[in-house]
Write an enzyme that holds these catalytic residues in place. Structure first.
Site, PDB file in Angstrom:
ATOM      1  N   GLY A 197      19.299  65.892 111.306  1.00  0.00           N
ATOM      2  CA  GLY A 197      17.977  65.871 110.692  1.00  0.00           C
ATOM      3  C   GLY A 197      18.001  65.101 109.396  1.00  0.00           C
ATOM      4  N   GLY A 198      16.914  65.249 108.625  1.00  0.00           N
ATOM      5  CA  GLY A 198      16.821  64.533 107.362  1.00  0.00           C
ATOM      6  C   GLY A 198      17.856  64.985 106.353  1.00  0.00           C
ATOM      7  N   GLY A 230      20.978  66.116 107.103  1.00  0.00           N
ATOM      8  CA  GLY A 230      22.289  65.636 107.516  1.00  0.00           C
ATOM      9  C   GLY A 230      22.619  66.139 108.904  1.00  0.00           C
ATOM     10  N   LYS A 280      25.978  72.822 108.441  1.00  0.00           N
ATOM     11  CA  LYS A 280      25.109  71.695 108.118  1.00  0.00           C
ATOM     12  C   LYS A 280      25.667  70.998 106.883  1.00  0.00           C
ATOM     13  CE  LYS A 280      20.598  72.278 108.242  1.00  0.00           C
ATOM     14  NZ  LYS A 280      19.214  72.615 107.821  1.00  0.00           N
ATOM     15  N   ASP A 316       7.459  73.425 106.661  1.00  0.00           N
ATOM     16  CA  ASP A 316       8.020  72.438 107.582  1.00  0.00           C
ATOM     17  C   ASP A 316       8.275  73.070 108.940  1.00  0.00           C
ATOM     18  OD1 ASP A 316       8.833  69.884 108.279  1.00  0.00           O
ATOM     19  OD2 ASP A 316      10.912  70.209 107.673  1.00  0.00           O
TER      20      ASP A 316
END
Length: 443
Positions: free
Chosen positions: A160-161, A163, A179, A276
């Site tokens: 994802g944005g 990482g 993550k 989000d």
């Protein structure tokens, strides 16, 4: 102790003064002239006969007795000081040794914990988020590096944005998701801090559990419970094309999402706006229980009345937030409605439609279809088409349409959405619906 010492010193001083005052006025010899110490100069005295009767002269025996009294006073005072200071000194030495011993023990204990894997803390350290702040375990970088095979690409299970997400094996019994922060921008670091801060205060079955984190030099890592079935986005749009998700399973997922959001909006203190919510941030465990994840953009109570910098994913962002910067819990409700559209239609939140290259929101093109009962069954995902009671389908479609209304006040509260979905989910999946299997009649 200072008062006692001062008292003893005053006692010595008084003894000295008393002894000196008890001594006679001495004669001082100045050349050949003798004068009285405490009197002005007088005529010379030539013999003892010149002294009037009763006059006291300097006597050696008396001076010796005075010196003895002074010596006795000093010895007595010194003894008193010694008797007083000895136990205090012993007590001070004892306390110093005890403090030194405690310090050495704590130092050895900390040294023994350095570099231990996560499993070494199980039973001693809180590994699951709770309502207490800063309860998340700070983990050793080398342990995570080893568990991910030095962050090998073959262990990547998501991206994802923030990482990449790696599957990591801490030991034979504990698999986790790690993550790794790849983007070192100030925004990414802030998202990392926000995620740790929020998830350290939250414990709910429909919100991902943050097991630990690592902030080592420039490396920032988040460690979560492993969700074996990946994200809802992967299940709907990946290789399986939604084949693992039956109608009731999808309703169960929708109910889980609603429960997670209700906790954030109504029960979390302070309340939280996810900001989000999307199918890629909804993770599924081995039993397809859904959990909300990725809280890097979340906003706590107090920010909903202010203009918050626009963040999120186009297609899920509510119109009032996109256009005017107004963020409320109804923004999450809008995103939930978009996810419901995806569950019903198995279409992406934004797609290229027709021969044109323009991208269109799922809400824009699907809204008229979901409001038309005659067309609705034909646009439903073929995997679940004709597998549900049509009344249930119409009810879910109506909830989805209400959630994506352009006017926030027309959208329901997430609590109302939750109550609408509970009767549509079988009891064994967490709802109240009792499913009666149709018996097969043979002739």
């Amino acid at each position: 102790m200072k008062i006692l010492v001062g008292f003893v010193l005053n006692l010595i001083l008084n003894l000295q003064i008393t002894t000196i005052d008890a001594r006679p006025n001495r004669l001082i010899l100045l050349s050949d002239t003798t004068v009285h110490e405490s009197s002005p100069a007088v005529a010379p005295i030539s013999s003892m006969a010149d002294f009037p009767p009763g006059t006291h002269t300097d006597n050696p025996n008396h001076e010796t007795q005075s010196n003895k009294k002074l010596l006795i006073g000093l010895v007595s005072a010194s003894s008193l000081i010694g008797i007083t200071l000895l136990p205090l000194t012993c007590l001070w030495i004892y306390r110093r040794k005890k403090l030194h011993k405690s310090t050495n023990f704590n130092s050895r204990r900390l040294d023994s914990l350095k570099g231990l894997p996560l499993t070494s803390f199980i039973g001693r350290t809180t590994l699951k988020p709770n309502t207490e702040k800063n309860s998340i375990t700070v983990m050793d970088y080398k342990t995570l590096e080893t568990a991910t095979n030095n962050f090998q690409e073959s262990d990547i299970i998501g991206e994802g944005g923030f990482g990449c997400v790696y599957k990591a094996q801490i030991n034979d019994n504990l698999s986790v998701a790690v993550k790794r922060l790849d983007n070192k921008s100030q925004n990414s670091i802030k998202e990392f801090q926000t995620e740790v801060n929020i998830l350290s205060k939250i414990q709910h079955p429909n919100i991902i559990s943050l097991l630990g984190y690592c902030d080592h030099d420039e490396s920032k890592l988040l460690v979560y419970e492993l969700m074996q079935n990946g994200s809802l986005e992967t299940q709907l749009h990946g290789p399986s094309c939604g084949s693992n998700l039956t109608w009731y399973c999808r309703m169960k997922i929708a109910l889980d999402i609603a429960r997670g959001l209700e906790y954030l909006h109504e029960h979390s203190k302070p309340s939280v706006i996810h900001r989000d919510l999307k199918s890629s941030n909804i993770l599924l465990d081995s039993n397809f229980n859904a959990k909300l994840s990725d809280f890097g953009l979340a906003v706590m109570e107090g920010a909903n009345s202010k203009n918050v910098k626009l963040s999120g994913t186009l297609g899920y962002v509510a119109p009032e937030y996109l256009l005017d910067g107004k963020l409320t819990d109804k923004s999450d409700v809008y995103a939930f409605g978009v996810v419901l559209f995806e569950l019903l239609l198995r279409r992406r939140h934004v797609e290229k439609l027709g021969s044109s290259q323009s991208r269109q929101s799922i809400v824009t093109w699907a809204m008229p279809l979901l409001m038309d009962r005659s067309k609705l069954p034909s646009v439903i995902d073929p995997v679940i088409r004709d597998t549900m009671d049509l009344k249930h389908l119409y009810q879910v479609a109506a909830v989805a349409v209400l959630c994506v209304q352009s006017e926030p006040s027309y959208r329901p509260l997430i609590t109302d959405v939750l109550h609408s979905l509970v009767p549509l989910v079988p009891v064994e999946l967490g709802g109240t619906l009792r499913v009666v299997e149709k018996s097969v009649v043979t002739t």
